[in-house]
Write a protein that holds these residues in place. Structure first.
Motif, PDB file in Angstrom:
ATOM      1  N   SER A 276       0.823  -1.217   0.000  1.00  0.00           N
ATOM      2  CA  SER A 276       0.000   0.000   0.000  1.00  0.00           C
ATOM      3  C   SER A 276       0.854   1.263   0.000  1.00  0.00           C
ATOM      4  N   MET A 277       2.161   1.104   0.096  1.00  0.00           N
ATOM      5  CA  MET A 277       3.060   2.261   0.198  1.00  0.00           C
ATOM      6  C   MET A 277       3.352   2.847  -1.178  1.00  0.00           C
ATOM      7  N   ASN A 278       3.937   4.031  -1.156  1.00  0.00           N
ATOM      8  CA  ASN A 278       4.291   4.740  -2.384  1.00  0.00           C
ATOM      9  C   ASN A 278       5.669   4.297  -2.854  1.00  0.00           C
ATOM     10  N   PHE A 279       5.715   3.428  -3.854  1.00  0.00           N
ATOM     11  CA  PHE A 279       6.983   3.016  -4.453  1.00  0.00           C
ATOM     12  C   PHE A 279       6.725   2.671  -5.918  1.00  0.00           C
ATOM     13  N   ASN A 280       7.829   2.542  -6.687  1.00  0.00           N
ATOM     14  CA  ASN A 280       7.699   2.290  -8.125  1.00  0.00           C
ATOM     15  C   ASN A 280       8.125   0.900  -8.539  1.00  0.00           C
ATOM     16  N   ALA A 281       8.926   0.243  -7.712  1.00  0.00           N
ATOM     17  CA  ALA A 281       9.359  -1.132  -7.996  1.00  0.00           C
ATOM     18  C   ALA A 281       9.652  -1.807  -6.667  1.00  0.00           C
ATOM     19  N   LEU A 282       9.558  -3.132  -6.647  1.00  0.00           N
ATOM     20  CA  LEU A 282       9.747  -3.890  -5.407  1.00  0.00           C
ATOM     21  C   LEU A 282      10.876  -4.897  -5.584  1.00  0.00           C
ATOM     22  N   MET A 283      11.870  -4.806  -4.691  1.00  0.00           N
ATOM     23  CA  MET A 283      12.891  -5.857  -4.589  1.00  0.00           C
ATOM     24  C   MET A 283      12.602  -6.640  -3.320  1.00  0.00           C
ATOM     25  N   PHE A 284      12.244  -7.893  -3.485  1.00  0.00           N
ATOM     26  CA  PHE A 284      11.868  -8.737  -2.345  1.00  0.00           C
ATOM     27  C   PHE A 284      13.022  -9.684  -2.056  1.00  0.00           C
ATOM     28  N   LEU A 285      13.610  -9.568  -0.859  1.00  0.00           N
ATOM     29  CA  LEU A 285      14.743 -10.400  -0.470  1.00  0.00           C
ATOM     30  C   LEU A 285      14.276 -11.530   0.433  1.00  0.00           C
TER      31      LEU A 285
ATOM     32  N   LYS B  96      -0.715 -10.094  -6.800  1.00  0.00           N
ATOM     33  CA  LYS B  96      -0.403  -9.503  -8.108  1.00  0.00           C
ATOM     34  C   LYS B  96      -1.209  -8.239  -8.361  1.00  0.00           C
ATOM     35  N   LYS B  97      -2.489  -8.261  -8.008  1.00  0.00           N
ATOM     36  CA  LYS B  97      -3.343  -7.094  -8.251  1.00  0.00           C
ATOM     37  C   LYS B  97      -2.873  -5.895  -7.441  1.00  0.00           C
ATOM     38  N   LYS B  98      -2.420  -6.137  -6.201  1.00  0.00           N
ATOM     39  CA  LYS B  98      -1.954  -5.041  -5.350  1.00  0.00           C
ATOM     40  C   LYS B  98      -0.608  -4.488  -5.832  1.00  0.00           C
ATOM     41  N   LEU B  99       0.198  -5.329  -6.485  1.00  0.00           N
ATOM     42  CA  LEU B  99       1.437  -4.835  -7.086  1.00  0.00           C
ATOM     43  C   LEU B  99       1.129  -3.847  -8.195  1.00  0.00           C
TER      44      LEU B  99
ATOM     45  N   ILE C  39      -7.309  -1.499   2.618  1.00  0.00           N
ATOM     46  CA  ILE C  39      -7.668  -2.906   2.452  1.00  0.00           C
ATOM     47  C   ILE C  39      -9.005  -3.167   3.138  1.00  0.00           C
ATOM     48  N   GLY C  40      -9.865  -3.914   2.506  1.00  0.00           N
ATOM     49  CA  GLY C  40     -11.156  -4.241   3.094  1.00  0.00           C
ATOM     50  C   GLY C  40     -11.076  -5.459   4.001  1.00  0.00           C
ATOM     51  N   HIS C  41     -12.213  -5.785   4.633  1.00  0.00           N
ATOM     52  CA  HIS C  41     -12.238  -6.930   5.544  1.00  0.00           C
ATOM     53  C   HIS C  41     -13.619  -7.582   5.514  1.00  0.00           C
TER      54      HIS C  41
ATOM     55  N   MET D 116      -1.765   5.608 -18.982  1.00  0.00           N
ATOM     56  CA  MET D 116      -0.968   4.406 -18.716  1.00  0.00           C
ATOM     57  C   MET D 116      -0.986   4.021 -17.239  1.00  0.00           C
ATOM     58  N   HIS D 117      -0.951   5.019 -16.376  1.00  0.00           N
ATOM     59  CA  HIS D 117      -0.832   4.755 -14.931  1.00  0.00           C
ATOM     60  C   HIS D 117      -2.124   5.073 -14.183  1.00  0.00           C
ATOM     61  N   ARG D 118      -3.221   5.154 -14.906  1.00  0.00           N
ATOM     62  CA  ARG D 118      -4.473   5.590 -14.288  1.00  0.00           C
ATOM     63  C   ARG D 118      -4.897   4.697 -13.134  1.00  0.00           C
ATOM     64  N   HIS D 119      -4.721   3.396 -13.291  1.00  0.00           N
ATOM     65  CA  HIS D 119      -5.181   2.501 -12.234  1.00  0.00           C
ATOM     66  C   HIS D 119      -4.441   2.764 -10.929  1.00  0.00           C
ATOM     67  N   GLN D 120      -3.114   2.953 -10.999  1.00  0.00           N
ATOM     68  CA  GLN D 120      -2.339   3.245  -9.790  1.00  0.00           C
ATOM     69  C   GLN D 120      -2.759   4.582  -9.188  1.00  0.00           C
ATOM     70  N   ILE D 121      -2.992   5.581 -10.054  1.00  0.00           N
ATOM     71  CA  ILE D 121      -3.387   6.908  -9.581  1.00  0.00           C
ATOM     72  C   ILE D 121      -4.751   6.855  -8.905  1.00  0.00           C
ATOM     73  N   VAL D 122      -5.694   6.172  -9.538  1.00  0.00           N
ATOM     74  CA  VAL D 122      -7.045   6.062  -8.977  1.00  0.00           C
ATOM     75  C   VAL D 122      -7.005   5.321  -7.646  1.00  0.00           C
ATOM     76  N   ARG D 123      -6.199   4.270  -7.575  1.00  0.00           N
ATOM     77  CA  ARG D 123      -6.072   3.516  -6.336  1.00  0.00           C
ATOM     78  C   ARG D 123      -5.542   4.408  -5.212  1.00  0.00           C
ATOM     79  N   SER D 124      -4.542   5.219  -5.524  1.00  0.00           N
ATOM     80  CA  SER D 124      -3.965   6.128  -4.529  1.00  0.00           C
ATOM     81  C   SER D 124      -4.985   7.170  -4.081  1.00  0.00           C
TER      82      SER D 124
END
Length: 699
Positions: A332-341, A362-365, A558-560, A624-632
């Motif tokens: 849910s945080m503001n980032f552009n790419a994720l490196m998962f270690l 995947k959808k949340k990514l 996030i819903g519940h 191109m990025h509308r979905h991310q913008i709308v989600r935010s």
């Protein structure tokens, strides 16, 4: 600057921070102990590694995010520290007192008449078992030290006095009240656990004592002010809640500030949301960065990269549900790419759960690139060698001749595993890095390989981490930058460095759009409000734990959904509901933005070309990025903009009562035209200007 050991004006600091905000943000996540902080330290000069060593160990205890702002413009040996603060989290402290009293009184239920209040409850309140924070040791130490500070640390005794009064009010006749609840629950299947009944009754009793609860909150507010005052004594506030310190890495003030924030007993998490360091990276990293960017048509690119180190996903526990909650917070945080270690062994529960949860998220990514990095790759190679040795000789011993002969094959065991993992992520349609890979490996401690490394030195190198980070950075830049017409990416320069080069005007046409948006949202709320208002009048109560889980998730968009047999159920996904509303509005909107170029230097850089191109390019990027913008935007409308009124619902009532009040607050807020109009004006401007900042290079 308030505290300065080298010349740097406030305007110059703001300029550096504005340009840094335009750089890619790569979130670094993973289970605790997966070498996140250790790995990040590898890209720094030695003096900065020492500074960050406060947050390096087998498993970190820092409960706030650390942002590493790599910047080649800052002078050698200098550091800018930026601290973003937050208000005290009263809901969490209320939940903890309910849990602590519930557990204590339940454990001693047979001796309540003779029970005396002791420090067990105090320790449970200040050091929760879920590790949400850890205050006890620091407060206890400060209690024993005399101070004349303007905002002293609150004492254990002060908290004890408040808790004792609450204890005396709650404990009389508690057993009888719980027995009455048991009688009422006899016809319910399955029967509720008695400990849960104790907690429910305590929650209801706290509702009867708002004055004492206020004193309890005041204690935490004083601790919050104490921490804030420590920050203010060293740092300068450049805007509300945002503090900076400019100094040298070896400066005493810098060392002390970092030590206070990151030591294991630090109470800084009560007031700190993010601790950021702007520093120069190592010379080797800088060299590889320039070479890689030059190959991708970014000439003379200034090195700017943000690495967001998040708390370990297993810091609360290793239960799958707790890891999922922690991952949801990261996503849910503001980032552009994720490196998962994550550790390299595919057979561990930690590895399998991490991989499963990432794929299911995947959808949340939301199309943000993912690189899953298997750390400690030496363990896989070593295990493959020993398995081969046991198969041949039965001993599992590794001799120099055996390693020389078998090292290459052992390395290919790792390569084959990584290839299988890549196919799995690619099949799910998750966005890879610019190399096309989703999964890779690292070994940051090559000395652990011993003589094995003599035969694999060209395949497992210390600079591999550099390449992985640079690949992700390039991936982000290529996602946002318009394709160059003449082979070189456009760069811009500001007339005033401490202000953005371009801003979005919200006048004229945009005023009309925000008005239409507000009318549409009020209309959609009227049409859909019964989906949440129906929970105000229900026959049975809502379980406190279910509601507290909903509150925690709602904060992160996030819903519940509950599936209780004893209590009332609910299905509440407010952020997703608003996201659908906003999408419905934007689907019929003719995109047209008005850009203010008054601070853009039209001569230096690509000024005039950008002026000609930016309006249409911004429209393309928005689509191109509308979905991310709308989600935010939806997340902000669902919680951030109404945080005060949302949380107020729960402070002096039971969770059941607070939940019902919360539904009324939603309807009152979402029926308000001004809420939507002013909100969109603010949020859309933020999102569009963030897009503009990433589209062009600030050089």
């Amino acid at each position: 600057m308030k505290v300065n050991s080298f010349e740097l004006t406030l305007e110059r600091v703001k300029e550096l921070l504005i340009k840094q905000a335009s750089a890619p943000i790569i979130a670094i996540a993973g289970p605790s102990g997966s070498t996140k902080s250790t790995t990040l330290a590898e890209i720094l000069l030695d003096e900065f590694k020492k500074l960050l060593s406060q947050n390096i160990g087998s498993k970190q205890t820092s409960l706030f995010d650390t942002l590493l702002m790599l910047n080649s413009d800052i002078e050698d040996g200098k550091v800018i520290i930026q601290i973003k603060t937050k208000s005290a989290d009263r809901i969490t402290y209320k939940h903890q007192i309910e849990f602590a009293f519930g557990a204590y009184l339940y454990d001693n239920r047979d001796d309540l008449d003779e029970l005396e209040f002791d420090e067990t409850v105090i320790k449970q309140v200040l050091n929760p078992t879920n590790r949400a924070y850890h205050f006890y040791e620091h407060v206890d130490k400060q209690t024993r030290e005399k101070t004349s500070a303007e905002y002293p640390c609150p004492t254990v005794r002060q908290l004890q006095d408040v808790l004792l009064e609450l204890f005396e009010q709650i404990s009389p006749d508690l057993v009888d009240r719980v027995r009455q609840r048991e009688k009422e629950a006899k016809t319910v299947t399955p029967r509720p656990k008695k400990e849960r009944l104790y907690q429910l009754e305590i929650s209801n009793q706290l509702e009867q004592h708002p004055t004492l609860l206020k004193r309890y909150y005041d204690w935490f507010d004083q601790l919050h002010q104490y921490v804030l005052n420590q920050i203010k004594s060293i740092c300068q506030e450049i805007e509300p809640g945002n503090y900076i310190f400019v100094g040298e890495v070896n400066q005493n003030e810098v060392q002390e500030l970092v030590k206070q924030a990151y030591n294991k007993q630090s109470p800084y998490s009560i007031a700190v949301e993010q601790f950021a360091f702007m520093v120069q990276p190592s010379m080797e990293f800088s060299k590889l960065y320039r070479e890689a960017y030059r190959k991708h048509q970014y000439e003379n690119k200034v090195l700017r990269l943000n690495l967001l180190d998040t708390p370990g996903l297993t810091q609360v526990s290793e239960d799958k549900s707790d890891i999922q909650d922690a991952l949801d917070r990261v996503l849910s945080m503001n980032f552009n790419a994720l490196m998962f270690l994550c550790g390299s062994s595919r057979s561990t529960t930690e590895f399998m759960v991490s991989q499963e949860l990432l794929i299911s998220s995947k959808k949340k990514l939301d199309k943000r690139p993912l690189l899953f990095v298997r750390t400690k790759a030496d363990t896989v190679i070593d295990a493959a060698l020993r398995d081969k040795s046991r198969a041949i000789s039965g001993s599992g011993q590794l001799t120099p001749d055996f390693i020389k002969r078998e090292a290459e094959d052992a390395y290919h065991v790792l390569i084959k595993e990584v290839a299988l993992d890549n196919k799995l992520f690619a099949k799910e349609g998750i966005t890879p890095s610019i190399t096309g890979r989703h999964v890779d490996f690292l070994c940051m401690e090559l000395d652990r390989l011993g003589t094995i490394n003599d035969h694999l030195s060209e395949k497992i190198t210390t600079d591999k981490l550099y390449h992985l980070l640079i690949d992700l950075s390039l991936t982000v830049h290529n996602m946002y930058s318009p394709a160059p017409k003449e082979g070189v990416k456009h760069c811009v320069r500001s007339t005033r460095g401490d202000q953005p080069a371009m801003q979005v005007s919200m006048n004229g046409y945009m005023n009309m759009i925000t008005d239409q948006f507000a009318q549409k949202m009020v209309e959609l709320n009227e049409r859909n409000k019964n989906s949440y208002l129906k929970y105000i009048d229900t026959k049975y109560a809502f379980h406190g734990r279910s509601v507290s889980t909903y509150v925690w998730k709602h904060r992160y968009g996030i819903g519940h959904t509950t599936n209780a047999s004893v209590y009332e159920n609910f299905h509440l996904h407010i952020c997703s509901m608003i996201e659908r509303w906003v999408n419905e509005f934007f689907s019929d909107w003719k995109t047209n933005f008005d850009i203010d170029f008054s601070n853009l230097n039209p001569i230096q850089g690509s000024g005039q070309a950008v002026i000609n191109e930016a309006p249409s390019a911004l429209t393309q990027q928005f689509i191109m990025h509308r979905h991310q913008i709308v989600r935010s935007i939806a997340k902000s409308f669902s919680y951030d903009l109404l945080k005060v009124s949302f949380e107020k619902c729960y402070l002096y009532t039971s969770y059941d009562s607070g939940f019902r009040k919360n539904m009324s607050v939603f309807n009152e807020t979402y029926s308000n035209l001004e809420y939507w109009q002013k909100g969109l004006e603010k949020l859309l401007k933020i999102e569009l200007e963030a897009l503009l900042a990433k589209m062009y290079l600030y050089e």
